[in-house]
Design a protein around this motif. Structure first.
Motif, PDB file in Angstrom:
ATOM      1  N   ILE A 136       0.834  -1.208   0.000  1.00 59.84           N
ATOM      2  CA  ILE A 136       0.000   0.000   0.000  1.00 59.84           C
ATOM      3  C   ILE A 136       0.871   1.260   0.000  1.00 59.84           C
ATOM      4  O   ILE A 136       0.650   2.186  -0.773  1.00 59.84           O
ATOM      5  CB  ILE A 136      -0.968   0.005   1.200  1.00 59.84           C
ATOM      6  CG1 ILE A 136      -1.733  -1.319   1.295  1.00 59.84           C
ATOM      7  CG2 ILE A 136      -1.936   1.185   1.079  1.00 59.84           C
ATOM      8  CD1 ILE A 136      -2.471  -1.700   0.033  1.00 59.84           C
ATOM      9  N   GLY A 137       1.874   1.293   0.862  1.00 62.42           N
ATOM     10  CA  GLY A 137       2.732   2.477   0.942  1.00 62.42           C
ATOM     11  C   GLY A 137       3.760   2.568  -0.157  1.00 62.42           C
ATOM     12  O   GLY A 137       4.290   3.652  -0.420  1.00 62.42           O
ATOM     13  N   THR A 138       4.055   1.443  -0.815  1.00 57.75           N
ATOM     14  CA  THR A 138       5.078   1.442  -1.868  1.00 57.75           C
ATOM     15  C   THR A 138       4.501   1.536  -3.277  1.00 57.75           C
ATOM     16  O   THR A 138       5.120   2.113  -4.158  1.00 57.75           O
ATOM     17  CB  THR A 138       5.951   0.167  -1.782  1.00 57.75           C
ATOM     18  OG1 THR A 138       5.100  -0.992  -1.801  1.00 57.75           O
ATOM     19  CG2 THR A 138       6.775   0.165  -0.499  1.00 57.75           C
ATOM     20  N   VAL A 139       3.309   0.964  -3.497  1.00 61.73           N
ATOM     21  CA  VAL A 139       2.738   0.899  -4.846  1.00 61.73           C
ATOM     22  C   VAL A 139       1.378   1.584  -4.961  1.00 61.73           C
ATOM     23  O   VAL A 139       1.151   2.424  -5.832  1.00 61.73           O
ATOM     24  CB  VAL A 139       2.607  -0.573  -5.320  1.00 61.73           C
ATOM     25  CG1 VAL A 139       1.920  -0.645  -6.681  1.00 61.73           C
ATOM     26  CG2 VAL A 139       3.975  -1.238  -5.386  1.00 61.73           C
ATOM     27  N   VAL A 140       0.452   1.224  -4.076  1.00 60.33           N
ATOM     28  CA  VAL A 140      -0.920   1.733  -4.191  1.00 60.33           C
ATOM     29  C   VAL A 140      -0.986   3.222  -3.862  1.00 60.33           C
ATOM     30  O   VAL A 140      -1.521   4.026  -4.629  1.00 60.33           O
ATOM     31  CB  VAL A 140      -1.886   0.938  -3.290  1.00 60.33           C
ATOM     32  CG1 VAL A 140      -3.327   1.441  -3.476  1.00 60.33           C
ATOM     33  CG2 VAL A 140      -1.818  -0.552  -3.606  1.00 60.33           C
ATOM     34  N   PHE A 141      -0.433   3.601  -2.698  1.00 61.04           N
ATOM     35  CA  PHE A 141      -0.444   5.004  -2.275  1.00 61.04           C
ATOM     36  C   PHE A 141       0.961   5.447  -1.861  1.00 61.04           C
ATOM     37  O   PHE A 141       1.223   5.676  -0.670  1.00 61.04           O
ATOM     38  CB  PHE A 141      -1.427   5.220  -1.120  1.00 61.04           C
ATOM     39  CG  PHE A 141      -2.854   4.950  -1.459  1.00 61.04           C
ATOM     40  CD1 PHE A 141      -3.477   5.603  -2.515  1.00 61.04           C
ATOM     41  CD2 PHE A 141      -3.586   4.024  -0.736  1.00 61.04           C
ATOM     42  CE1 PHE A 141      -4.803   5.350  -2.833  1.00 61.04           C
ATOM     43  CE2 PHE A 141      -4.907   3.762  -1.044  1.00 61.04           C
ATOM     44  CZ  PHE A 141      -5.523   4.426  -2.098  1.00 61.04           C
ATOM     45  N   PRO A 142       1.874   5.590  -2.808  1.00 56.29           N
ATOM     46  CA  PRO A 142       3.233   6.009  -2.459  1.00 56.29           C
ATOM     47  C   PRO A 142       3.290   7.413  -1.862  1.00 56.29           C
ATOM     48  O   PRO A 142       4.280   7.772  -1.218  1.00 56.29           O
ATOM     49  CB  PRO A 142       3.987   5.931  -3.795  1.00 56.29           C
ATOM     50  CG  PRO A 142       2.927   6.031  -4.845  1.00 56.29           C
ATOM     51  CD  PRO A 142       1.732   5.352  -4.259  1.00 56.29           C
ATOM     52  N   GLU A 143       2.226   8.205  -2.070  1.00 54.18           N
ATOM     53  CA  GLU A 143       2.195   9.567  -1.526  1.00 54.18           C
ATOM     54  C   GLU A 143       1.390   9.650  -0.235  1.00 54.18           C
ATOM     55  O   GLU A 143       1.053  10.754   0.214  1.00 54.18           O
ATOM     56  CB  GLU A 143       1.582  10.524  -2.572  1.00 54.18           C
ATOM     57  CG  GLU A 143       2.304  10.549  -3.910  1.00 54.18           C
ATOM     58  CD  GLU A 143       3.773  10.928  -3.780  1.00 54.18           C
ATOM     59  OE1 GLU A 143       4.074  11.809  -2.956  1.00 54.18           O
ATOM     60  OE2 GLU A 143       4.602  10.311  -4.470  1.00 54.18           O
ATOM     61  N   ALA A 144       1.052   8.523   0.360  1.00 53.62           N
ATOM     62  CA  ALA A 144       0.276   8.520   1.604  1.00 53.62           C
ATOM     63  C   ALA A 144       0.959   9.370   2.671  1.00 53.62           C
ATOM     64  O   ALA A 144       2.182   9.337   2.822  1.00 53.62           O
ATOM     65  CB  ALA A 144       0.103   7.088   2.116  1.00 53.62           C
TER      66      ALA A 144
END
Length: 231
Positions: A136-144
């Motif tokens: 999630i933090g690396t691909v889906v929402f890298p700008e989280a």
């Protein structure tokens, strides 16, 4: 008040879903269990004899992806959204050890990941979402705005998973659960497409020695700080 995107990644059975559900409820955010989506695809593959102990027909699964409809419906009685596969409630079925044995293999298929990542990004496009998974933090929402990476020893995670399955009434052995946890760790961390890894700006949370309330308080305070920063 501005809302943020919260990405929670980590190894299997680290309690990601439990804390993510509680965090979303406390913040008034939407919760999305990305792992449940992969489990639903895995269940479909099992139901259609596309994956078994000694074979996995990846090409047929890819060809049938268009026939797989995954949705979440909020259950007021339970207080969280349940997973539906092609209109059928599969919330309990996808949590079995049988599905767990195959889900990491299904998650290695690039076409499966591509389709589910697209759906996940659409679910979180308006922010105000807590999503947990492996990438999630690396691909889906890298700008989280807030990224967390949860970990604990394999033995501790296996014990938690074993207790959960026994409480549900499943007939399982601890050694089988431990082997499953270790196997999933290996597959998730070494797959070519979006392997499990800690994002550079993620905060690591080792909950080996934290109870659920201690873990929640730690993460809730981190979330509140990030939300304050964004306003």
């Amino acid at each position: 008040m501005n809302k943020i995107t919260i990405a929670i990644d980590g190894f299997s059975s680290t309690g990601k879903s439990t804390v993510a559900k509680r965090l979303a409820k406390a913040l008034g955010y939407i919760y999305v269990d990305s792992g449940a989506m992969y489990r639903a695809v895995t269940l479909y593959a099992m139901q259609n004899d596309l994956i078994k102990k000694d074979c996995f027909d990846k090409q047929q699964l890819i060809a049938q992806l268009k026939d797989i409809k995954i949705s979440f419906k909020f259950n007021e009685e339970l207080g969280f959204a349940e997973v539906y596969l092609n209109g059928q409630n599969v919330e309990k079925t996808i949590r079995t050890l049988e599905v767990s044995q195959f889900v990491s293999q299904v998650a290695t298929v690039s076409e499966v990941r591509e389709q589910l990542v697209f759906q996940q990004q659409n679910l979180g496009k308006d922010k105000g979402v807590v999503m947990d998974g492996r990438d999630i933090g690396t691909v889906v929402f890298p700008e989280a705005k807030l990224k967390l990476f949860m970990t604990a020893s394999a033995e501790q995670r296996a014990q938690r998973r074993y207790d959960e399955l026994i409480e549900r009434g499943d007939d399982v052995k601890f050694d089988d659960v431990l082997k499953n946890v270790q196997s999933r760790d290996h597959i998730d961390s070494t797959r070519e497409d979006s392997p499990l890894m800690k994002a550079e700006d993620a905060i690591e949370v080792d909950n080996s020695n934290l109870n659920l309330d201690e873990q929640f308080e730690l993460i809730y305070n981190l979330a509140k700080d990030k939300i304050s920063e964004s306003n």
